[in-house]
Scaffold this motif. Structure first.
Motif, PDB file in Angstrom:
ATOM      1  N   LYS A   3       0.776  -1.168   0.018  1.00  0.00           N
ATOM      2  CA  LYS A   3      -0.067  -0.001  -0.027  1.00  0.00           C
ATOM      3  C   LYS A   3       0.968   1.323  -0.028  1.00  0.00           C
ATOM      4  CE  LYS A   3      -3.826   0.119   2.473  1.00  0.00           C
ATOM      5  NZ  LYS A   3      -4.789  -0.010   3.697  1.00  0.00           N
ATOM      6  N   ILE A   4       0.641   2.331  -1.027  1.00  0.00           N
ATOM      7  CA  ILE A   4       1.431   3.299  -1.100  1.00  0.00           C
ATOM      8  C   ILE A   4       0.531   4.294  -1.046  1.00  0.00           C
ATOM      9  CG2 ILE A   4       2.989   4.611  -2.707  1.00  0.00           C
ATOM     10  CD1 ILE A   4       4.124   1.967  -1.804  1.00  0.00           C
ATOM     11  N   LEU A   5       0.838   5.373  -0.125  1.00  0.00           N
ATOM     12  CA  LEU A   5       0.235   6.922  -0.130  1.00  0.00           C
ATOM     13  C   LEU A   5       0.804   7.691  -0.948  1.00  0.00           C
ATOM     14  CD1 LEU A   5      -1.642   8.863   1.617  1.00  0.00           C
ATOM     15  CD2 LEU A   5       0.065   9.034   3.017  1.00  0.00           C
ATOM     16  N   VAL A   6      -0.060   8.399  -1.745  1.00  0.00           N
ATOM     17  CA  VAL A   6       0.376   9.370  -2.891  1.00  0.00           C
ATOM     18  C   VAL A   6      -0.137  10.670  -2.375  1.00  0.00           C
ATOM     19  CG1 VAL A   6       0.673  10.037  -5.235  1.00  0.00           C
ATOM     20  CG2 VAL A   6       0.662   7.449  -4.537  1.00  0.00           C
ATOM     21  N   THR A   7       0.659  11.531  -1.964  1.00  0.00           N
ATOM     22  CA  THR A   7       0.135  12.898  -1.582  1.00  0.00           C
ATOM     23  C   THR A   7       0.165  14.048  -2.904  1.00  0.00           C
ATOM     24  OG1 THR A   7       2.068  14.050  -1.112  1.00  0.00           O
ATOM     25  CG2 THR A   7       1.325  12.625   0.568  1.00  0.00           C
ATOM     26  N   GLY A   8      -0.974  14.640  -3.022  1.00  0.00           N
ATOM     27  CA  GLY A   8      -1.178  15.343  -4.288  1.00  0.00           C
ATOM     28  C   GLY A   8      -1.369  14.334  -5.376  1.00  0.00           C
ATOM     29  N   GLY A   9      -1.879  13.020  -5.005  1.00  0.00           N
ATOM     30  CA  GLY A   9      -2.146  12.325  -6.008  1.00  0.00           C
ATOM     31  C   GLY A   9      -3.260  12.536  -7.453  1.00  0.00           C
ATOM     32  N   LEU A  10      -3.935  13.588  -7.012  1.00  0.00           N
ATOM     33  CA  LEU A  10      -4.887  13.880  -8.318  1.00  0.00           C
ATOM     34  C   LEU A  10      -4.176  15.179  -9.138  1.00  0.00           C
ATOM     35  CD1 LEU A  10      -8.287  13.879  -6.519  1.00  0.00           C
ATOM     36  CD2 LEU A  10      -6.890  11.897  -7.935  1.00  0.00           C
ATOM     37  N   GLY A  11      -2.902  15.611  -8.563  1.00  0.00           N
ATOM     38  CA  GLY A  11      -2.291  16.571  -9.572  1.00  0.00           C
ATOM     39  C   GLY A  11      -1.658  15.891 -10.707  1.00  0.00           C
ATOM     40  N   TYR A  12      -1.037  16.693 -11.506  1.00  0.00           N
ATOM     41  CA  TYR A  12      -0.676  16.235 -12.700  1.00  0.00           C
ATOM     42  C   TYR A  12       0.362  14.983 -12.892  1.00  0.00           C
ATOM     43  CZ  TYR A  12       2.083  16.814 -17.339  1.00  0.00           C
ATOM     44  OH  TYR A  12       2.630  16.694 -18.616  1.00  0.00           O
ATOM     45  N   ILE A  13       1.494  15.252 -12.072  1.00  0.00           N
ATOM     46  CA  ILE A  13       2.480  14.051 -11.937  1.00  0.00           C
ATOM     47  C   ILE A  13       1.976  13.065 -10.960  1.00  0.00           C
ATOM     48  CG2 ILE A  13       4.909  13.501 -11.416  1.00  0.00           C
ATOM     49  CD1 ILE A  13       5.637  16.448 -11.645  1.00  0.00           C
ATOM     50  N   GLY A  14       1.250  13.268  -9.891  1.00  0.00           N
ATOM     51  CA  GLY A  14       0.722  12.553  -9.215  1.00  0.00           C
ATOM     52  C   GLY A  14      -0.375  11.561  -9.772  1.00  0.00           C
ATOM     53  N   SER A  15      -1.092  11.976 -10.519  1.00  0.00           N
ATOM     54  CA  SER A  15      -2.417  11.206 -11.031  1.00  0.00           C
ATOM     55  C   SER A  15      -1.588  10.057 -12.050  1.00  0.00           C
ATOM     56  CB  SER A  15      -3.229  11.916 -11.698  1.00  0.00           C
ATOM     57  OG  SER A  15      -2.661  12.797 -12.973  1.00  0.00           O
ATOM     58  N   PHE A  69      -5.240  11.496  10.203  1.00  0.00           N
ATOM     59  CA  PHE A  69      -5.163  10.775   8.958  1.00  0.00           C
ATOM     60  C   PHE A  69      -4.559   9.319   9.253  1.00  0.00           C
ATOM     61  CE2 PHE A  69      -3.152   8.900   5.302  1.00  0.00           C
ATOM     62  CZ  PHE A  69      -4.243   8.730   4.441  1.00  0.00           C
ATOM     63  N   PHE A  70      -3.314   9.659   9.842  1.00  0.00           N
ATOM     64  CA  PHE A  70      -2.458   8.444  10.063  1.00  0.00           C
ATOM     65  C   PHE A  70      -2.843   7.667  11.206  1.00  0.00           C
ATOM     66  CE2 PHE A  70       0.337  10.659   7.209  1.00  0.00           C
ATOM     67  CZ  PHE A  70       0.794   9.710   6.411  1.00  0.00           C
ATOM     68  N   GLN A  71      -3.737   8.165  12.044  1.00  0.00           N
ATOM     69  CA  GLN A  71      -4.409   7.388  13.288  1.00  0.00           C
ATOM     70  C   GLN A  71      -5.245   6.440  12.467  1.00  0.00           C
ATOM     71  OE1 GLN A  71      -5.830  10.366  15.772  1.00  0.00           O
ATOM     72  NE2 GLN A  71      -3.938  10.381  17.159  1.00  0.00           N
ATOM     73  N   LYS A  72      -6.070   6.655  11.276  1.00  0.00           N
ATOM     74  CA  LYS A  72      -6.917   5.987  10.916  1.00  0.00           C
ATOM     75  C   LYS A  72      -6.363   4.816   9.911  1.00  0.00           C
ATOM     76  CE  LYS A  72      -9.325   9.131   9.211  1.00  0.00           C
ATOM     77  NZ  LYS A  72     -10.370   9.997   8.092  1.00  0.00           N
ATOM     78  N   HIS A  73      -5.197   5.352   9.189  1.00  0.00           N
ATOM     79  CA  HIS A  73      -4.571   4.529   8.149  1.00  0.00           C
ATOM     80  C   HIS A  73      -2.963   4.373   8.541  1.00  0.00           C
ATOM     81  CE1 HIS A  73      -8.104   5.375   5.751  1.00  0.00           C
ATOM     82  NE2 HIS A  73      -7.931   6.610   5.895  1.00  0.00           N
ATOM     83  N   THR A  74      -2.960   3.364   9.626  1.00  0.00           N
ATOM     84  CA  THR A  74      -1.470   2.974  10.125  1.00  0.00           C
ATOM     85  C   THR A  74      -0.633   2.229   9.122  1.00  0.00           C
ATOM     86  OG1 THR A  74      -2.428   1.198  11.242  1.00  0.00           O
ATOM     87  CG2 THR A  74      -2.512   3.386  12.180  1.00  0.00           C
ATOM     88  N   ASN A  75      -1.233   1.395   8.098  1.00  0.00           N
ATOM     89  CA  ASN A  75      -0.517   0.450   7.439  1.00  0.00           C
ATOM     90  C   ASN A  75       0.190   0.700   6.243  1.00  0.00           C
ATOM     91  OD1 ASN A  75      -2.950   0.403   6.437  1.00  0.00           O
ATOM     92  ND2 ASN A  75      -3.182  -1.879   6.110  1.00  0.00           N
ATOM     93  N   MET A  76       0.865   1.615   5.986  1.00  0.00           N
ATOM     94  CA  MET A  76       1.334   2.279   4.512  1.00  0.00           C
ATOM     95  C   MET A  76       2.717   1.475   4.442  1.00  0.00           C
ATOM     96  SD  MET A  76      -1.159   4.141   3.368  1.00  0.00           S
ATOM     97  CE  MET A  76      -2.515   4.884   3.758  1.00  0.00           C
ATOM     98  N   CYS A 113       5.807   9.543   9.857  1.00  0.00           N
ATOM     99  CA  CYS A 113       6.596   8.307   9.446  1.00  0.00           C
ATOM    100  C   CYS A 113       7.077   7.639  10.584  1.00  0.00           C
ATOM    101  CB  CYS A 113       7.469   8.685   8.375  1.00  0.00           C
ATOM    102  SG  CYS A 113       6.812   9.135   6.632  1.00  0.00           S
ATOM    103  N   LYS A 114       7.679   8.635  11.569  1.00  0.00           N
ATOM    104  CA  LYS A 114       8.401   8.383  12.764  1.00  0.00           C
ATOM    105  C   LYS A 114       7.572   7.765  13.698  1.00  0.00           C
ATOM    106  CE  LYS A 114      11.201  10.039  16.390  1.00  0.00           C
ATOM    107  NZ  LYS A 114      11.688  11.445  17.250  1.00  0.00           N
ATOM    108  N   ALA A 115       6.110   8.033  13.924  1.00  0.00           N
ATOM    109  CA  ALA A 115       5.384   7.713  14.785  1.00  0.00           C
ATOM    110  C   ALA A 115       4.641   6.213  14.444  1.00  0.00           C
ATOM    111  CB  ALA A 115       3.982   8.710  14.912  1.00  0.00           C
ATOM    112  N   HIS A 116       4.555   5.998  13.061  1.00  0.00           N
ATOM    113  CA  HIS A 116       3.890   4.942  12.544  1.00  0.00           C
ATOM    114  C   HIS A 116       5.045   3.955  12.017  1.00  0.00           C
ATOM    115  CE1 HIS A 116      -0.281   6.295  13.909  1.00  0.00           C
ATOM    116  NE2 HIS A 116       0.140   7.625  13.055  1.00  0.00           N
TER     117      HIS A 116
END
Length: 339
Positions: A3-15, A69-76, A113-116
């Motif tokens: 599972k990969i988290l992509v920030t800005g994933g609806l932007g040009y390069i991200g999408s 967000f990271f409290q809900k989604h911890t397994n990236m 990243c450090k916390a999780h």
């Protein structure tokens, strides 16, 4: 499935990278604040891959929302961080926006990243870190010059932050230093669609050809280049997306030779603004209305990549040329405008 988290994933390069990741078998979770894109991009990605990525609208400048967000989604298994303001000219005019958006968001992500215990991180960097280069092509060993814009400075500072964090934690990071992305997916279901006036050359070209813009401004024809206009290395966005998949694979397989690595992602060839205009007219048959205007603050004269390191170590190489990128950009623009 990783599972990969992509920030800005609806932007040009991200999408385009989300598409490449899904096609490579990764599960993708996108966060984006939609400040420079549209939720419609999600549908485009889904139509291409037949797989709807998970999505949450989130502003990374709001620390409490990032923590939640990271409290809900911890397994990236890893993060690719695109979310940032990216226009050189705008950054000169509004530096505080750039420092807040580009630096704070990175710090908040790294704290999570450090916390999780998320150890794989890919950063969307830029050739602007090199400033005005001493020699061309530029390799990764070139000195990091004083940035010519606040945008470039945020990329330099971000790389330094990553290097420092890698030194004292289990984080392994790759910074991909992009040159100038152009083009669109072959399906014309996703592409570059900036909100408001385009800040990059190619979408301004296509919007001018489509009649959305009255004319294209060429910022200076008196630079020390063969035709007087600035030279850049134009990399097809689909090639750029593939580089991120290679970087993800490298991190997940623990093949990074050092905890923090940088790679140039370009074609290795420079083209001037006037050459790009001529190439666009050739491949499309459209005549562009353009004029020469004064130089733009923050622009460097010429930049193009030495890509040997990415070719040999990442096993990646650009597969598309300038004309292919321009043709796909025009196909995308025509679809958007209903031409």
């Amino acid at each position: 499935m990783k599972k990969i988290l992509v920030t800005g994933g609806l932007g040009y390069i991200g999408s385009h990278t989300v598409v490449a990741l899904q096609e490579a078998g990764y599960e993708v979770f996108i966060i984006d604040n939609l400040s420079n894109t549209s939720i419609d991009v999600l549908q485009g990605i889904t139509e291409i891959t037949n797989t709807p990525p998970k999505f949450e609208r989130l502003d990374l400048r709001i620390k409490n929302d990032v923590v939640a967000f990271f409290q809900k989604h911890t397994n990236m298994d890893g993060i690719i961080h695109f979310a940032a303001s990216k226009a050189v000219g705008e950054s000169v005019e509004n530096p505080l926006l750039y420092y807040e958006n580009n630096i704070n968001s990175l710090v908040y992500l790294l704290q999570e990243c450090k916390a999780h215990n998320i150890s794989n991180f890919i950063f969307s960097s830029s050739c602007t870190v090199y400033g005005e280069p001493d020699t061309l092509p530029i390799d990764e060993g070139a000195p990091i010059k004083q940035a010519t814009s606040p945008y470039g400075n945020t990329k330099q500072i971000s790389e330094e932050i990553l290097k420092d964090v890698c030194h004292v934690s289990n984080l392994n990071a790759i910074a991909l230093r992009y040159f100038n992305p152009i083009g669109a997916h072959a399906s014309a279901l996703i592409g570059e669609l900036p909100v408001g006036v385009p800040q990059n050359l190619v979408p301004f070209i296509t919007q001018t050809a489509a009649g959305v813009r009255k004319e294209l401004s060429v910022f200076g024809d008196d630079y020390d280049t063969p035709d007087g206009s600035c030279i850049r290395d134009y990399i097809h966005v689909v090639d750029l997306a593939r580089a991120h998949v290679k970087a993800v694979e490298r991190l997940i397989k623990a093949e990074n030779s050092a905890k923090f690595r940088v790679f140039n992602i370009g074609t290795g060839k420079g083209n001037s603004v006037l050459e790009v205009i001529a190439a666009f007219e050739e491949v499309t048959g459209e005549k562009l209305n353009y004029k020469i205007v004064d130089r733009r603050p923050g622009d460097v004269v010429a930049v193009f990549a030495d890509t040997k390191k990415a070719n040999e170590e990442l096993g990646w190489k650009a597969a598309h040329d300038l004309k292919e990128g321009l043709a796909s950009s025009w196909k995308w623009e025509k679809k958007v405008r209903g031409i």
